[in-house]
Write a protein that holds these residues in place. Structure first.
Motif, PDB file in Angstrom:
ATOM      1  N   ASN A   1       0.829  -1.213   0.000  1.00 59.99           N
ATOM      2  CA  ASN A   1       0.000   0.000   0.000  1.00 59.99           C
ATOM      3  C   ASN A   1       0.864   1.264   0.000  1.00 59.99           C
ATOM      4  O   ASN A   1       0.544   2.255  -0.670  1.00 59.99           O
ATOM      5  CB  ASN A   1      -0.928   0.003   1.219  1.00 59.99           C
ATOM      6  CG  ASN A   1      -2.154  -0.872   1.012  1.00 59.99           C
ATOM      7  OD1 ASN A   1      -2.735  -0.889  -0.070  1.00 59.99           O
ATOM      8  ND2 ASN A   1      -2.549  -1.606   2.030  1.00 59.99           N
ATOM      9  N   GLU A   2       1.961   1.220   0.760  1.00 57.02           N
ATOM     10  CA  GLU A   2       2.893   2.356   0.747  1.00 57.02           C
ATOM     11  C   GLU A   2       3.489   2.546  -0.645  1.00 57.02           C
ATOM     12  O   GLU A   2       3.601   3.673  -1.146  1.00 57.02           O
ATOM     13  CB  GLU A   2       4.010   2.127   1.765  1.00 57.02           C
ATOM     14  CG  GLU A   2       3.614   2.368   3.209  1.00 57.02           C
ATOM     15  CD  GLU A   2       4.822   2.435   4.122  1.00 57.02           C
ATOM     16  OE1 GLU A   2       5.535   3.454   4.085  1.00 57.02           O
ATOM     17  OE2 GLU A   2       5.066   1.455   4.860  1.00 57.02           O
TER      18      GLU A   2
ATOM     19  N   ASN B   1       0.957   4.102  -3.032  1.00 59.62           N
ATOM     20  CA  ASN B   1       0.817   5.552  -2.847  1.00 59.62           C
ATOM     21  C   ASN B   1       1.941   6.309  -3.548  1.00 59.62           C
ATOM     22  O   ASN B   1       1.715   7.351  -4.194  1.00 59.62           O
ATOM     23  CB  ASN B   1       0.814   5.898  -1.353  1.00 59.62           C
ATOM     24  CG  ASN B   1      -0.448   5.434  -0.665  1.00 59.62           C
ATOM     25  OD1 ASN B   1      -1.503   5.316  -1.290  1.00 59.62           O
ATOM     26  ND2 ASN B   1      -0.360   5.171   0.633  1.00 59.62           N
TER      27      ASN B   1
ATOM     28  N   GLU C   1      -3.176  -0.494   8.104  1.00 57.15           N
ATOM     29  CA  GLU C   1      -2.242   0.559   8.541  1.00 57.15           C
ATOM     30  C   GLU C   1      -1.487   1.132   7.342  1.00 57.15           C
ATOM     31  O   GLU C   1      -1.169   0.429   6.386  1.00 57.15           O
ATOM     32  CB  GLU C   1      -1.259  -0.011   9.556  1.00 57.15           C
ATOM     33  CG  GLU C   1      -1.904  -0.468  10.865  1.00 57.15           C
ATOM     34  CD  GLU C   1      -2.462   0.680  11.671  1.00 57.15           C
ATOM     35  OE1 GLU C   1      -1.972   1.807  11.512  1.00 57.15           O
ATOM     36  OE2 GLU C   1      -3.409   0.452  12.450  1.00 57.15           O
ATOM     37  N   GLU C   2      -1.188   2.434   7.417  1.00 64.20           N
ATOM     38  CA  GLU C   2      -0.552   3.102   6.282  1.00 64.20           C
ATOM     39  C   GLU C   2       0.968   3.010   6.317  1.00 64.20           C
ATOM     40  O   GLU C   2       1.621   3.153   5.287  1.00 64.20           O
ATOM     41  CB  GLU C   2      -0.972   4.572   6.251  1.00 64.20           C
ATOM     42  CG  GLU C   2      -2.465   4.763   5.992  1.00 64.20           C
ATOM     43  CD  GLU C   2      -2.847   6.224   5.921  1.00 64.20           C
ATOM     44  OE1 GLU C   2      -1.960   7.066   6.144  1.00 64.20           O
ATOM     45  OE2 GLU C   2      -4.027   6.519   5.653  1.00 64.20           O
ATOM     46  N   LYS C   3       1.539   2.810   7.489  1.00 69.70           N
ATOM     47  CA  LYS C   3       2.991   2.803   7.636  1.00 69.70           C
ATOM     48  C   LYS C   3       3.468   1.513   8.299  1.00 69.70           C
ATOM     49  O   LYS C   3       2.811   0.977   9.186  1.00 69.70           O
ATOM     50  CB  LYS C   3       3.456   3.997   8.478  1.00 69.70           C
ATOM     51  CG  LYS C   3       3.189   5.358   7.858  1.00 69.70           C
ATOM     52  CD  LYS C   3       4.082   5.594   6.644  1.00 69.70           C
ATOM     53  CE  LYS C   3       3.873   6.991   6.083  1.00 69.70           C
ATOM     54  NZ  LYS C   3       4.731   7.236   4.895  1.00 69.70           N
TER      55      LYS C   3
END
Length: 475
Positions: free
Chosen positions: A183-184, A187, A265-267
């Motif tokens: 996901n990171e 982005n 979670e993004e990170k």
């Protein structure tokens, strides 16, 4: 005569429990005392953490693991195998003790007048009610060793369950971190695509005024297409990762579809600090080694069980009850009966079959010993390889951090130069693309480091406890 009978019973009771088993010596495989030779570690510090994944301080991850341990079918099957082993153990334990049965019968018979020179037919009833005690003396430890074998197999089934549990938890964590990493990366690649599209627009305007050739447009289009292909690949990987994670957690097909829509979670979290000195004895925490050891013990007891068949079996039988031809008189004192006896059975012509069974049991033990040694050696190799891999990843991360810092600084300087009119927009975009690419590479390396830590926890059977870490810090 009574004295002789009771003397025999006393002798066999004294002999009861003698065993044909040999003491098992677990093979000792020499390892270095630790993976780095700086510190000596006491065995008391080699206790694993039961909930080691909580060190990542991610409530969503802990929730997923909790669901996995509750819903996963492989783990449920392992629990059933434990129940089967427990039932087998209970059965073997019961064989060592006497059985007491209540037997009753009611018969009505009419004899033939045409046998044994009889001229008349007789009719009579027979009623009986008795308590029967049976007990086979375990003179050679057959039942005791069978119980010990079943107990070892029971413990091995628990170890097998723990192996599955450890593997499941590690897989969930690894898949979860991989999903966050993807996901990171998605982005960042979206930012790269936006930059590339802006750059392509600039190229198109330059081409329209004749300042660049058509080949420049084609090259920029090709570059954007490749990035979009990479984006599609990442999106596909995210879908597959979510689906795999959902299966591990134990979701139904309908729940998997809903699960794949959830936001994670993004990170990536920070990696857990791995102690510099890890004792090799931590390998004893691995459930697959425990399983191999218990299987070796069980096979050793099975040899004793097979050898016991060479020797005679002596069983005792006792009976006390009532018998009468009239039901009304069955409990009167004159209807009482009792008996006490013993049976001896000894092999004579089937020793060849027994010898074959003994040889088979010995071969099974040899295989179990080989499997134990192999399991321990592979465990050590796995930990050794993971630690070496971690060293390489850590070095790569340090190099990539330097590269990322350089690209970040170049991008900052380029932005200032662009604002002052020293460079064009294309140069600015190229600096931005290099900066974003370096960031993507750093994310991938951090995810690889997290994955190696999870693998290390798994390879050590659950890792190390906080007391161990505290002990390391004090040295």
């Amino acid at each position: 005569m009574k004295l002789n009978i009771y003397s025999i019973f006393l002798i066999v009771l004294i002999l009861n429990g003698c065993s044909t088993s040999n003491d098992l010596v677990i093979p000792q495989i020499e390892f270095p005392s630790e993976y780095n030779n700086n510190t000596a570690i006491d065995k008391k510090d080699s206790i694993v953490e039961e909930m080691w994944w909580e060190n990542y301080q991610d409530k969503r991850l802990s929730s997923l693991i909790e669901e996995t341990l509750k819903n996963n079918y492989d783990l449920q099957a392992a629990m059933v195998n434990i129940s089967l082993s427990r039932a087998s153990l209970s059965s073997k334990v019961s064989e060592r003790y006497p059985t007491l049965e209540l037997q009753g019968s009611a018969n009505k018979q009419k004899t033939s007048a045409n046998v044994f020179e009889s001229t008349t037919q007789n009719k009579y009833n027979n009623y009986s009610l008795s308590a029967v005690l049976n007990y086979e003396l375990d003179l050679w430890g057959k039942y005791k060793n069978a119980e010990n074998s079943a107990k070892a197999s029971f413990l091995a089934s628990y170890a097998a369950r723990d192996t599955i549990k450890l593997s499941l938890v590690a897989s969930v964590i690894d898949n979860y971190f991989t999903l966050i990493s993807l996901n990171e990366q998605l982005n960042i690649i979206n930012q790269i695509i936006l930059a590339k599209e802006e750059e392509l627009k600039r190229y198109q305007r330059q081409y329209n005024v004749g300042s660049i050739s058509k080949i420049d447009i084609y090259q920029e289009n090709s570059s954007l297409t490749n990035i979009n292909i990479e984006k599609n690949s990442i999106q596909q990987a995210i879908s597959l990762q979510k689906s795999t994670l959902a299966i591990l957690v134990g979701k139904t097909p309908k729940e998997i579809d809903e699960f794949c829509k959830e936001v994670f979670e993004e990170k990536l979290p920070k990696d857990i600090i791995v102690p510099v000195n890890l004792p090799s004895e931590l390998l004893n925490n691995r459930p697959d080694i425990k399983q191999a050891e218990e299987n070796l013990k069980a096979s050793n007891y099975d040899i004793a069980v097979a050898k016991a068949m060479y020797f005679p079996n002596i069983s005792l039988t006792g009976l006390i009850g009532f018998e009468s031809i009239n039901l009304d008189n069955i409990f009167q004192s004159n209807s009482a009966k009792n008996s006490l006896g013993s049976n001896l059975v000894s092999p004579i012509l089937n020793t060849g079959k027994i010898s074959a069974n003994v040889d088979s049991a010995k071969n099974n033990k040899e295989l179990a010993e080989i499997n134990y040694k192999k399991t321990v050696q592979l465990a050590f190799q796995e930990v050794y390889d993971i630690l070496n891999k971690r060293d390489i990843i850590l070095q790569d991360i340090e190099h990539q951090k330097v590269h990322y810092t350089n690209m970040s600084e170049i991008f900052r300087i380029t932005q200032n130069q662009y604002q002052q009119g020293y460079i064009d927009y294309i140069a600015l975009q190229n600096a931005k693309l290099n900066y974003l690419s370096s960031q993507t590479n750093l994310i991938r390396l951090n995810q690889s480091l997290l994955s190696s830590t999870v693998s290390l926890y798994k390879a050590l059977g659950g890792g190390w406890n906080k007391e161990y870490l505290t002990h390391i810090e004090k040295l």
